[in-house]
Write a protein that holds these residues in place. Structure first.
Motif, PDB file in Angstrom:
ATOM      1  N   ARG A 129       0.830  -1.208   0.000  1.00 26.71           N
ATOM      2  CA  ARG A 129       0.000   0.000   0.000  1.00 26.71           C
ATOM      3  C   ARG A 129       0.867   1.263   0.000  1.00 26.71           C
ATOM      4  O   ARG A 129       0.653   2.187   0.791  1.00 26.71           O
ATOM      5  CB  ARG A 129      -0.934  -0.002   1.215  1.00 26.71           C
ATOM      6  CG  ARG A 129      -1.819  -1.232   1.277  1.00 26.71           C
ATOM      7  CD  ARG A 129      -2.900  -1.107   2.329  1.00 26.71           C
ATOM      8  NE  ARG A 129      -3.715  -2.340   2.387  1.00 26.71           N
ATOM      9  CZ  ARG A 129      -4.826  -2.459   3.086  1.00 26.71           C
ATOM     10  NH1 ARG A 129      -5.289  -1.441   3.808  1.00 26.71           N
ATOM     11  NH2 ARG A 129      -5.487  -3.584   3.086  1.00 26.71           N
ATOM     12  N   TRP A 130       1.836   1.279  -0.938  1.00 27.95           N
ATOM     13  CA  TRP A 130       2.750   2.422  -1.010  1.00 27.95           C
ATOM     14  C   TRP A 130       1.990   3.720  -1.306  1.00 27.95           C
ATOM     15  O   TRP A 130       2.384   4.783  -0.855  1.00 27.95           O
ATOM     16  CB  TRP A 130       3.809   2.170  -2.084  1.00 27.95           C
ATOM     17  CG  TRP A 130       4.755   3.310  -2.293  1.00 27.95           C
ATOM     18  CD1 TRP A 130       4.867   4.093  -3.393  1.00 27.95           C
ATOM     19  CD2 TRP A 130       5.717   3.795  -1.360  1.00 27.95           C
ATOM     20  NE1 TRP A 130       5.831   5.052  -3.217  1.00 27.95           N
ATOM     21  CE2 TRP A 130       6.384   4.876  -1.963  1.00 27.95           C
ATOM     22  CE3 TRP A 130       6.079   3.419  -0.069  1.00 27.95           C
ATOM     23  CZ2 TRP A 130       7.381   5.588  -1.334  1.00 27.95           C
ATOM     24  CZ3 TRP A 130       7.091   4.130   0.567  1.00 27.95           C
ATOM     25  CH2 TRP A 130       7.735   5.206  -0.070  1.00 27.95           C
ATOM     26  N   GLY A 131       0.906   3.628  -2.027  1.00 24.87           N
ATOM     27  CA  GLY A 131       0.134   4.812  -2.346  1.00 24.87           C
ATOM     28  C   GLY A 131      -1.008   5.079  -1.390  1.00 24.87           C
ATOM     29  O   GLY A 131      -1.975   5.756  -1.757  1.00 24.87           O
ATOM     30  N   GLY A 132      -0.953   4.538  -0.193  1.00 23.26           N
ATOM     31  CA  GLY A 132      -2.027   4.746   0.769  1.00 23.26           C
ATOM     32  C   GLY A 132      -3.092   3.666   0.635  1.00 23.26           C
ATOM     33  O   GLY A 132      -2.916   2.644  -0.036  1.00 23.26           O
ATOM     34  N   ASN A 133      -4.234   3.902   1.254  1.00 27.44           N
ATOM     35  CA  ASN A 133      -5.300   2.902   1.290  1.00 27.44           C
ATOM     36  C   ASN A 133      -6.305   3.042   0.166  1.00 27.44           C
ATOM     37  O   ASN A 133      -7.307   2.323   0.141  1.00 27.44           O
ATOM     38  CB  ASN A 133      -6.024   2.974   2.639  1.00 27.44           C
ATOM     39  CG  ASN A 133      -5.125   2.544   3.780  1.00 27.44           C
ATOM     40  OD1 ASN A 133      -4.334   1.615   3.639  1.00 27.44           O
ATOM     41  ND2 ASN A 133      -5.228   3.242   4.921  1.00 27.44           N
ATOM     42  N   THR A 134      -6.078   3.952  -0.780  1.00 26.84           N
ATOM     43  CA  THR A 134      -6.985   4.103  -1.909  1.00 26.84           C
ATOM     44  C   THR A 134      -6.851   2.913  -2.846  1.00 26.84           C
ATOM     45  O   THR A 134      -5.751   2.604  -3.326  1.00 26.84           O
ATOM     46  CB  THR A 134      -6.684   5.397  -2.688  1.00 26.84           C
ATOM     47  OG1 THR A 134      -6.771   6.514  -1.803  1.00 26.84           O
ATOM     48  CG2 THR A 134      -7.655   5.570  -3.835  1.00 26.84           C
ATOM     49  N   VAL A 135      -7.956   2.233  -3.092  1.00 30.11           N
ATOM     50  CA  VAL A 135      -7.950   1.088  -4.004  1.00 30.11           C
ATOM     51  C   VAL A 135      -8.127   1.596  -5.432  1.00 30.11           C
ATOM     52  O   VAL A 135      -9.076   2.321  -5.733  1.00 30.11           O
ATOM     53  CB  VAL A 135      -9.061   0.085  -3.645  1.00 30.11           C
ATOM     54  CG1 VAL A 135      -9.095  -1.055  -4.656  1.00 30.11           C
ATOM     55  CG2 VAL A 135      -8.855  -0.450  -2.231  1.00 30.11           C
ATOM     56  N   LEU A 136      -7.210   1.209  -6.313  1.00 30.28           N
ATOM     57  CA  LEU A 136      -7.222   1.675  -7.692  1.00 30.28           C
ATOM     58  C   LEU A 136      -7.502   0.512  -8.640  1.00 30.28           C
ATOM     59  O   LEU A 136      -7.071  -0.612  -8.408  1.00 30.28           O
ATOM     60  CB  LEU A 136      -5.877   2.318  -8.058  1.00 30.28           C
ATOM     61  CG  LEU A 136      -5.459   3.543  -7.235  1.00 30.28           C
ATOM     62  CD1 LEU A 136      -4.065   3.993  -7.643  1.00 30.28           C
ATOM     63  CD2 LEU A 136      -6.458   4.666  -7.379  1.00 30.28           C
ATOM     64  N   SER A 137      -8.250   0.810  -9.698  1.00 29.08           N
ATOM     65  CA  SER A 137      -8.520  -0.172 -10.743  1.00 29.08           C
ATOM     66  C   SER A 137      -7.489   0.038 -11.847  1.00 29.08           C
ATOM     67  O   SER A 137      -7.702   0.796 -12.796  1.00 29.08           O
ATOM     68  CB  SER A 137      -9.942   0.019 -11.292  1.00 29.08           C
ATOM     69  OG  SER A 137     -10.184  -0.863 -12.355  1.00 29.08           O
ATOM     70  N   PHE A 138      -6.333  -0.602 -11.711  1.00 35.39           N
ATOM     71  CA  PHE A 138      -5.225  -0.374 -12.630  1.00 35.39           C
ATOM     72  C   PHE A 138      -5.567  -0.832 -14.054  1.00 35.39           C
ATOM     73  O   PHE A 138      -6.280  -1.819 -14.248  1.00 35.39           O
ATOM     74  CB  PHE A 138      -3.975  -1.120 -12.159  1.00 35.39           C
ATOM     75  CG  PHE A 138      -3.424  -0.618 -10.856  1.00 35.39           C
ATOM     76  CD1 PHE A 138      -2.932   0.674 -10.748  1.00 35.39           C
ATOM     77  CD2 PHE A 138      -3.406  -1.434  -9.736  1.00 35.39           C
ATOM     78  CE1 PHE A 138      -2.426   1.143  -9.549  1.00 35.39           C
ATOM     79  CE2 PHE A 138      -2.899  -0.974  -8.535  1.00 35.39           C
ATOM     80  CZ  PHE A 138      -2.415   0.313  -8.439  1.00 35.39           C
ATOM     81  N   ALA A 139      -5.037  -0.106 -15.010  1.00 37.04           N
ATOM     82  CA  ALA A 139      -5.140  -0.548 -16.401  1.00 37.04           C
ATOM     83  C   ALA A 139      -4.324  -1.831 -16.552  1.00 37.04           C
ATOM     84  O   ALA A 139      -3.406  -2.105 -15.775  1.00 37.04           O
ATOM     85  CB  ALA A 139      -4.617   0.542 -17.330  1.00 37.04           C
ATOM     86  N   ASP A 140      -4.666  -2.627 -17.561  1.00 34.43           N
ATOM     87  CA  ASP A 140      -3.974  -3.895 -17.750  1.00 34.43           C
ATOM     88  C   ASP A 140      -3.600  -4.055 -19.230  1.00 34.43           C
ATOM     89  O   ASP A 140      -4.461  -4.374 -20.052  1.00 34.43           O
ATOM     90  CB  ASP A 140      -4.870  -5.050 -17.296  1.00 34.43           C
ATOM     91  CG  ASP A 140      -4.154  -6.389 -17.298  1.00 34.43           C
ATOM     92  OD1 ASP A 140      -2.921  -6.390 -17.524  1.00 34.43           O
ATOM     93  OD2 ASP A 140      -4.813  -7.419 -17.069  1.00 34.43           O
ATOM     94  N   PRO A 141      -2.328  -3.790 -19.575  1.00 38.33           N
ATOM     95  CA  PRO A 141      -1.237  -3.384 -18.696  1.00 38.33           C
ATOM     96  C   PRO A 141      -1.377  -1.926 -18.267  1.00 38.33           C
ATOM     97  O   PRO A 141      -2.041  -1.126 -18.938  1.00 38.33           O
ATOM     98  CB  PRO A 141       0.010  -3.586 -19.551  1.00 38.33           C
ATOM     99  CG  PRO A 141      -0.481  -3.435 -20.954  1.00 38.33           C
ATOM    100  CD  PRO A 141      -1.868  -4.007 -20.967  1.00 38.33           C
ATOM    101  N   ALA A 142      -0.736  -1.602 -17.140  1.00 38.64           N
ATOM    102  CA  ALA A 142      -0.809  -0.244 -16.587  1.00 38.64           C
ATOM    103  C   ALA A 142       0.396   0.567 -17.030  1.00 38.64           C
ATOM    104  O   ALA A 142       1.523   0.058 -17.055  1.00 38.64           O
ATOM    105  CB  ALA A 142      -0.882  -0.298 -15.072  1.00 38.64           C
ATOM    106  N   GLY A 143       0.153   1.832 -17.373  1.00 41.79           N
ATOM    107  CA  GLY A 143       1.263   2.743 -17.580  1.00 41.79           C
ATOM    108  C   GLY A 143       1.800   3.151 -16.225  1.00 41.79           C
ATOM    109  O   GLY A 143       1.045   3.620 -15.366  1.00 41.79           O
TER     110      GLY A 143
END
Length: 472
Positions: A129-143
């Protein structure tokens, strides 16, 4: 991503290396990588490239030397330690340029993971959780890419956006919204630091900033599903990127001017050019002399990107070059010029003033991130080069009626005379006088005019101004 002479592409069957220095690029799978889905980082300062499997679990972070002729995979870090044991599924990996950390986009739980070099065996812990507790829907593949400062940028699919994670971690901020899913992102590390880590290129296909080591020209490579496309670096381009004629003088008569052939030319010898760039980041411009493309010009020996054969250069012409003054007076034009775009959308405006008198001279302008030096001769990387600007002269041709024969009268013609006498000349070959220029031929139509009534004037060609030739 790019290495020396090579471009590396990750896809469903593994990691492939393309040889970009061949006319027809060839591809082969990088040695030591088994079939499977992998994700690549950008090259670090030591030319190492990190990659990781997209399989769920705890696959290791591996590396290879992007400049090696036959790169072999090696272990960079494990992804488990005493404090981190959970499974993840990576959809992207970034490497901090100094090589200290790798960052993973975990599609399984929607968090970013920071992995230190030699994790699992060293003392630095893996940080979830390096970016905090915000859950992100990453692109696949992600930039995803990391700045020199340690800040991290990563793209998501819902919403379609780019998020910023500060160098200290612990928080995630939406940085930019996109109208499409971004699958590739690269920070412009040369001009990105703690203040400018948001200077980056994106694409919905694979993208990499590259440069030719021979010509030092930079550009963008897009890895599409069926081909590789190379384009100029659009982040440093001129807004009017097409060949332009620059008139040296446009005066017709009595200070009357015809329209210039280019809407960007503002005055005789001066053309306006606008350069895009990063807000607040200085660009360094330099005027160069490319080879002449005229069919009669000597063919340069390839690769020839400079000719230095302009007449202006050879003869030491002055009062030409780049300036920010629309009139080209103050400050004086110079071969090199530094400009700073005020924003990412508003370009920097400069003016190219070509030398006087020398039509046919060609000029191009190179854009670099580095200063060209006092002599404008530093061996910098060229991010963008404009098309040719060519000095032209406009020639006006007067189209008047022409006559095949002509001569002078031997005596003044009286008003209303029904005949005129044409001066004759002695013909020694035949022993007699003859009319000038063949006017002794009977039946020729002869036009008579003078200064007050020229032939092309209001009475030109009128019946009273014409007679028929005869003998006399």
């Amino acid at each position: 991503m790019g290495g020396a002479d090579f471009l590396y592409v990750a896809e469903a069957q593994g990691i492939w290396r393309l040889s970009m220095m061949k006319t027809m690029p060839t591809a082969r799978k990088v040695g030591g990588v088994s079939p499977g889905r992998y994700f690549l980082s950008r090259a670090m300062s030591n030319n190492w490239v990190l990659f990781i499997s997209g399989a769920q679990g705890n696959p290791p972070v591996q590396y290879f030397d992007g400049c090696a002729g036959s790169p072999l995979a090696g272990l960079w870090a494990q992804t488990t330690d005493n404090g981190f044991t959970r499974s993840f599924r990576a959809t992207g990996i970034a490497a901090r340029p100094d090589g200290g950390f790798a960052y993973l986009a975990d599609a399984l739980q929607g968090y970013t993971i920071r992995v230190p070099f030699n994790a699992g065996a060293g003392s630095s812990p893996i940080e979830d959780r390096w970016g905090g507790n915000t859950v992100l829907s990453f692109a696949d593949p992600a930039g995803i890419d990391a700045a020199t400062s340690g800040a991290l940028l990563v793209t998501t699919e819902s919403p379609r956006a780019t998020y910023l994670i500060p160098a200290a971690g612990g928080a995630t901020y939406q940085d930019q919204v996109s109208d499409k899913v971004i699958h590739s992102l690269q920070i412009d590390h040369d001009v990105s630091d703690a203040s400018f880590h948001r200077n980056y290129a994106t694409g919905n296909q694979g993208i990499a900033l590259v440069r030719n080591r021979t010509t030092r020209m930079g550009g963008l490579v897009f890895a599409l599903s069926d081909r590789v496309v190379v384009e100029p670096n659009r982040h440093y381009e001129a807004t009017n990127p097409w060949p332009t004629r620059v008139l040296l003088s446009n005066t017709v008569h009595d200070d009357v001017h015809s329209p210039y052939p280019s809407g960007f030319q503002t005055a005789d010898r001066i053309v306006r050019i606008e350069f895009r760039g990063w807000a607040g980041v200085t660009q360094y411009l330099r005027v160069v002399d490319p080879p002449d493309t005229a069919p009669y010009a000597p063919v340069p020996t390839p690769p020839a990107y400079y000719a230095d054969d302009n007449t202006a250069t050879v003869l030491g012409a002055t009062d030409w070059g780049l300036t920010t003054d629309p009139a080209g007076v103050n400050p004086a034009p110079q071969k090199c010029l530094a400009v700073t775009p005020p924003s990412n959308t508003v370009p920097a405006t400069v003016y190219l003033k070509v030398p006087a008198h020398f039509a046919g001279d060609n000029f191009r302008i190179e854009v670099s991130k580095q200063d060209w030096g006092a002599a404008c001769d530093a061996a910098n990387t060229v991010e963008f080069v404009t098309p040719r600007y060519t000095s032209w002269k406009r020639i006006f041709i007067e189209r008047d009626p022409m006559f095949r024969y002509g001569g002078l009268l031997s005596a003044d013609a009286t008003p209303l005379a029904t005949s005129v006498s044409v001066a004759k000349t002695w013909d020694p070959d035949h022993g007699h006088y003859r009319a000038l220029d063949g006017l002794d031929t009977i039946g020729l139509k002869v036009a008579i005019f003078d200064a007050d009534q020229p032939y092309d004037g209001p009475n030109g060609g009128a019946a009273r101004d014409r007679v028929c030739s005869g003998v006399g």
